[in-house]
Design a protein around this motif. Sequence first.
Motif, PDB file in Angstrom:
ATOM      1  N   GLU A 115       0.828  -1.208   0.000  1.00 25.88           N
ATOM      2  CA  GLU A 115       0.000   0.000   0.000  1.00 25.88           C
ATOM      3  C   GLU A 115       0.864   1.260   0.000  1.00 25.88           C
ATOM      4  O   GLU A 115       0.523   2.248  -0.655  1.00 25.88           O
ATOM      5  CB  GLU A 115      -0.962   0.023   1.175  1.00 25.88           C
ATOM      6  N   ALA A 116       1.983   1.224   0.697  1.00 29.06           N
ATOM      7  CA  ALA A 116       2.888   2.385   0.701  1.00 29.06           C
ATOM      8  C   ALA A 116       3.416   2.661  -0.703  1.00 29.06           C
ATOM      9  O   ALA A 116       3.517   3.821  -1.125  1.00 29.06           O
ATOM     10  CB  ALA A 116       4.040   2.149   1.668  1.00 29.06           C
ATOM     11  N   THR A 117       3.733   1.608  -1.443  1.00 27.85           N
ATOM     12  CA  THR A 117       4.229   1.798  -2.812  1.00 27.85           C
ATOM     13  C   THR A 117       3.107   2.276  -3.732  1.00 27.85           C
ATOM     14  O   THR A 117       3.336   3.092  -4.623  1.00 27.85           O
ATOM     15  CB  THR A 117       4.847   0.508  -3.388  1.00 27.85           C
ATOM     16  N   LEU A 118       1.905   1.782  -3.513  1.00 25.30           N
ATOM     17  CA  LEU A 118       0.766   2.216  -4.323  1.00 25.30           C
ATOM     18  C   LEU A 118       0.456   3.691  -4.084  1.00 25.30           C
ATOM     19  O   LEU A 118       0.170   4.443  -5.020  1.00 25.30           O
ATOM     20  CB  LEU A 118      -0.463   1.366  -4.007  1.00 25.30           C
ATOM     21  N   LYS A 119       0.531   4.106  -2.833  1.00 26.31           N
ATOM     22  CA  LYS A 119       0.312   5.517  -2.512  1.00 26.31           C
ATOM     23  C   LYS A 119       1.367   6.396  -3.181  1.00 26.31           C
ATOM     24  O   LYS A 119       1.090   7.533  -3.564  1.00 26.31           O
ATOM     25  CB  LYS A 119       0.351   5.725  -0.993  1.00 26.31           C
ATOM     26  N   ALA A 120       2.584   5.853  -3.326  1.00 28.94           N
ATOM     27  CA  ALA A 120       3.679   6.607  -3.950  1.00 28.94           C
ATOM     28  C   ALA A 120       3.538   6.676  -5.466  1.00 28.94           C
ATOM     29  O   ALA A 120       4.181   7.510  -6.107  1.00 28.94           O
ATOM     30  CB  ALA A 120       5.023   5.990  -3.573  1.00 28.94           C
TER      31      ALA A 120
ATOM     32  N   THR B  79      -4.939  -3.623  -4.754  1.00 24.68           N
ATOM     33  CA  THR B  79      -4.539  -3.025  -6.033  1.00 24.68           C
ATOM     34  C   THR B  79      -5.758  -2.484  -6.792  1.00 24.68           C
ATOM     35  O   THR B  79      -5.655  -1.468  -7.474  1.00 24.68           O
ATOM     36  CB  THR B  79      -3.772  -4.027  -6.914  1.00 24.68           C
TER      37      THR B  79
ATOM     38  N   LYS C 277      -8.340  -1.168  -5.388  1.00 26.37           N
ATOM     39  CA  LYS C 277      -8.631   0.100  -4.708  1.00 26.37           C
ATOM     40  C   LYS C 277      -7.844   1.248  -5.329  1.00 26.37           C
ATOM     41  O   LYS C 277      -8.354   2.365  -5.477  1.00 26.37           O
ATOM     42  CB  LYS C 277      -8.303  -0.035  -3.225  1.00 26.37           C
ATOM     43  N   TYR C 278      -6.594   0.968  -5.723  1.00 28.45           N
ATOM     44  CA  TYR C 278      -5.733   2.004  -6.300  1.00 28.45           C
ATOM     45  C   TYR C 278      -5.739   1.971  -7.832  1.00 28.45           C
ATOM     46  O   TYR C 278      -4.963   2.679  -8.464  1.00 28.45           O
ATOM     47  CB  TYR C 278      -4.309   1.844  -5.771  1.00 28.45           C
TER      48      TYR C 278
ATOM     49  N   ASP D 159       9.150   5.373   3.403  1.00 30.04           N
ATOM     50  CA  ASP D 159       8.019   5.961   2.684  1.00 30.04           C
ATOM     51  C   ASP D 159       8.409   7.270   2.004  1.00 30.04           C
ATOM     52  O   ASP D 159       7.969   7.548   0.878  1.00 30.04           O
ATOM     53  CB  ASP D 159       6.849   6.215   3.644  1.00 30.04           C
TER      54      ASP D 159
ATOM     55  N   ASN E 214       8.045   8.125  -1.968  1.00 31.52           N
ATOM     56  CA  ASN E 214       7.283   9.280  -2.448  1.00 31.52           C
ATOM     57  C   ASN E 214       8.120  10.204  -3.326  1.00 31.52           C
ATOM     58  O   ASN E 214       7.569  10.973  -4.127  1.00 31.52           O
ATOM     59  CB  ASN E 214       6.713  10.057  -1.259  1.00 31.52           C
TER      60      ASN E 214
END
Length: 221
Positions: free
Chosen positions: A30-35, A67, A69-70, A205, A209
């Motif tokens: 999820e951290a990578t998806l947010k990035a 995935t 979700k993003y 993180d 980012n």
Amino acid sequence: MQFEAKMLRSYLVIGTQDLLAGQDLLALVEATLKAGVTIVQYREKGSAAIQNAADKLALAQKLKDLTTKYQVPLVIDDDVDLALAVGADGIHVGQSDQKMQQVVAKIKASAHPETFVGLSVSNLTQLANSDLTGVSYLGSGPIKATSSKADADPVIGLAGLTALVQATELPIVAIGGVSFTDDTVIAATGAHGLAMISAFTHAKDSELNTWVPKINQAFSK
């Protein structure tokens, strides 16, 4: 989800065997998806990986939910049955994995015929001998020495990657020993993206980012 070459720009490959002490796979993904990671491959292999099929299925389903979700595609490594069971967007197979024709036929006959296929190709000989029918993209490497895969092929370097890019019209994602700082040199070969394991698991993180958007930009030119 229909395959597009831009999906390959920042490619996370991950399994429980790749995690550092104290890391949670879903939290890391999820951290990578947010990035801004553009694609995720779930690769569960080796003696340290999950061996129980039910546990593997449960985790793969959670990854698919995350995935989705993003709005990022999920690829399953090697296991076509698992990929179809969770409705994964793609499957990636290696030279020593299931035969390509069998994989493509199984996908076409399934409830998810739109599932795309990626194939590992490390050199021109493998490329010439591979059945590319139904293949959407190639994963090529290792670009540098890597410890993330015990059965890795010999290092091909930038020259080997460039030769593969010039020999096929299929988009290629580079993998193997690469890091965030390799984005511009890999992009210069004509490859479409950068696939990494250790670079993601070792990153904070704040680094994700910073670097993931930079990588996406490098491969958008």
